[in-house]
Design a protein around this motif. Structure first.
Motif, mmCIF file in Angstrom:
data_model
loop_
_atom_site.group_PDB
_atom_site.id
_atom_site.type_symbol
_atom_site.label_atom_id
_atom_site.label_comp_id
_atom_site.label_asym_id
_atom_site.label_seq_id
_atom_site.Cartn_x
_atom_site.Cartn_y
_atom_site.Cartn_z
ATOM 1 N N SER A 151 -14.166 -1.308 -9.629
ATOM 2 C CA SER A 151 -14.810 -0.134 -9.644
ATOM 3 C C SER A 151 -16.291 -0.714 -8.959
ATOM 4 C CB SER A 151 -15.063 0.497 -10.809
ATOM 5 O OG SER A 151 -16.171 1.607 -11.034
ATOM 6 N N PHE A 152 -16.640 0.109 -8.142
ATOM 7 C CA PHE A 152 -18.026 0.027 -7.527
ATOM 8 C C PHE A 152 -19.243 0.493 -8.421
ATOM 9 C CE2 PHE A 152 -21.023 0.668 -3.557
ATOM 10 C CZ PHE A 152 -21.755 -0.575 -3.789
ATOM 11 N N ARG A 153 -19.039 0.055 -9.517
ATOM 12 C CA ARG A 153 -20.102 0.394 -10.619
ATOM 13 C C ARG A 153 -20.417 -0.890 -11.623
ATOM 14 N NH1 ARG A 153 -23.375 4.253 -12.567
ATOM 15 N NH2 ARG A 153 -23.639 4.289 -14.862
ATOM 16 N N GLY A 168 -33.362 -2.184 -6.154
ATOM 17 C CA GLY A 168 -33.296 -1.301 -7.370
ATOM 18 C C GLY A 168 -32.885 0.071 -6.790
ATOM 19 N N GLU A 169 -33.782 0.509 -5.726
ATOM 20 C CA GLU A 169 -33.450 1.842 -5.214
ATOM 21 C C GLU A 169 -32.300 1.959 -4.404
ATOM 22 O OE1 GLU A 169 -37.771 3.833 -3.952
ATOM 23 O OE2 GLU A 169 -36.859 2.070 -2.803
ATOM 24 N N ALA A 170 -31.669 0.884 -3.696
ATOM 25 C CA ALA A 170 -30.512 0.915 -3.248
ATOM 26 C C ALA A 170 -29.320 0.713 -4.063
ATOM 27 C CB ALA A 170 -30.575 -0.383 -2.135
ATOM 28 N N ILE A 171 -29.368 0.126 -5.344
ATOM 29 C CA ILE A 171 -28.104 -0.070 -6.073
ATOM 30 C C ILE A 171 -28.395 0.911 -7.060
ATOM 31 C CG2 ILE A 171 -28.972 -1.821 -7.638
ATOM 32 C CD1 ILE A 171 -25.825 -2.073 -5.993
ATOM 33 N N THR A 175 -25.405 1.744 -10.909
ATOM 34 C CA THR A 175 -25.898 1.018 -11.873
ATOM 35 C C THR A 175 -25.984 1.857 -13.457
ATOM 36 O OG1 THR A 175 -27.012 -0.457 -10.515
ATOM 37 C CG2 THR A 175 -27.824 -0.755 -12.713
ATOM 38 N N GLY A 176 -25.786 1.146 -14.483
ATOM 39 C CA GLY A 176 -25.871 1.729 -15.607
ATOM 40 C C GLY A 176 -27.309 1.352 -16.253
ATOM 41 N N PRO A 201 -37.520 6.989 -15.037
ATOM 42 C CA PRO A 201 -37.814 5.607 -14.477
ATOM 43 C C PRO A 201 -36.759 4.764 -13.633
ATOM 44 C CG PRO A 201 -38.789 5.424 -16.804
ATOM 45 C CD PRO A 201 -37.834 6.791 -16.405
ATOM 46 N N LEU A 202 -36.968 4.379 -12.516
ATOM 47 C CA LEU A 202 -35.965 3.726 -11.398
ATOM 48 C C LEU A 202 -35.334 2.459 -12.342
ATOM 49 C CD1 LEU A 202 -34.521 3.190 -8.943
ATOM 50 C CD2 LEU A 202 -36.454 1.884 -7.949
ATOM 51 N N TYR A 203 -36.102 1.717 -13.141
ATOM 52 C CA TYR A 203 -35.851 0.610 -13.715
ATOM 53 C C TYR A 203 -35.815 0.784 -15.256
ATOM 54 C CZ TYR A 203 -35.782 -2.421 -9.783
ATOM 55 O OH TYR A 203 -35.788 -2.891 -8.484
#
Length: 319
Positions: A151-153, A168-171, A175-176, A201-203
């Motif tokens: 799975s691409f997650r 971070g923006e790209a992935i 991402t969980g 928040p992104l992160y």
């Protein structure tokens, strides 16, 4: 292009007259007259022997004249005066062969450099340098997942040297839980200000920390993906980073990163003061960390003077 770090305690002699002399020497050096720079610096250092910035510039000027031994002596004096190495003297010593490249990592220099670079980091990378490491890494991970029926997650991702959050923006969509670290407080501030489409928040977690110490603080088998986009160009010996990445990964977890490369052996510091790692050296270090390479391919992540910088993209798996 030579980049110079700075620190409040070493960029000034404490005497305005001598600081002006240093500025004249720096101007002469930048205008292509290292001999004149040395003459001015000889006078300056005679009155301010503990002026670290002047010693660093003195080394650069001596190097420009082909006097590498004199340059190395000046940079060693920088380290005596400033063992924390805010000027990256270790990198310069490695460049001229006066220090093993694997011993030349200077975290203080990197952190200070990027603190001053944070406000223009995104635009400079993506526009001037045509930076594309996040896109290349995401594409490679997608291919690996498709070929291996994964799975691409990734439920938990550690973004090493996250900077302002471009990786971070790209992935993020795959991402969980996303955690990032960086040496530069100002870079972390920029990453913390970024948000997802929903305003969150992104992160999920951000830390001002070196990547090895950040990984050391994480539990065993706590990540599904460890990713490092153009971060290892600031580290010589990657052994500890590889070992810690392997430790925190779940069995079958992925380790993806980019490096600058060269056609010789081992590790070198290039004229750009960045580390370049040879293909075989990387394979040996991955093997030592019990990480199995799934893909090692040539990939240039940015331009330098309108030319692609040689590099490698690596995706490895923890067994």
């Amino acid at each position: 292009m030579t980049e110079k770090g700075s620190s409040a305690h070493s960029t000034s002699s404490g005497d305005p007259k001598l600081d002006r002399r240093y500025a004249w020497a720096e101007a002469a050096f930048k205008e292509g007259d290292p001999k004149a720079a040395i003459e001015i610096l000889d006078q300056t250092l005679a009155e301010a022997y503990g002026f670290t910035a002047a010693w660093h510039l003195y080394g650069l000027a001596q190097e420009a004249l082909g006097h590498n031994e004199e340059a190395a002596t000046a940079w060693r004096q920088c380290l005596v005066l400033d063992p924390a190495d805010h000027f990256g003297a270790r990198l310069d010593l490695a460049r001229v062969g006066a220090m093993p490249a694997e011993e030349a990592t200077s975290e203080n220099f990197s952190g200070t450099l990027f603190d001053g670079y944070a406000d223009r980091f995104d635009s400079h990378l993506t526009e001037a340098l045509q930076y594309r490491a996040p896109a290349l890494l995401k594409e490679a991970l997608g291919r690996i997942c498709a070929l291996t029926s994964r799975s691409f997650r990734f439920e938990t991702v550690f973004d090493l040297g996250c900077g302002t959050g471009l990786m971070g923006e790209a992935i993020r969509a795959e991402t969980g839980f996303l955690a990032g670290c960086d040496l530069s407080p100002r870079m972390i501030e920029r990453a913390r200000a970024k948000t997802k489409a929903d305003g969150a928040p992104l992160y999920d977690k951000l830390a001002v920390a070196g990547l090895t110490s950040f990984l050391a603080s994480r539990p065993d088998k706590s990540a599904d993906l460890v990713i490092a986009a153009d971060v290892f160009v600031y580290l010589g010996d990657l052994g500890a980073a590889f070992a810690q990445s392997a430790r925190v990964l779940q069995p079958g977890g992925l380790f993806a990163f980019t490096v600058q490369s060269h056609s010789g052996e081992g590790v070198i510091v290039g004229e750009d003061r960045r580390f370049a790692h040879a293909d075989l050296w990387l394979r040996e270090k991955l093997h030592e960390a019990r990480l199995r390479p799934l893909r090692i391919e040539e990939a240039s992540t940015r331009q330098d003077r309108d030319r692609p910088v040689p590099g490698l993209l690596v995706v490895a798996e923890r067994g």
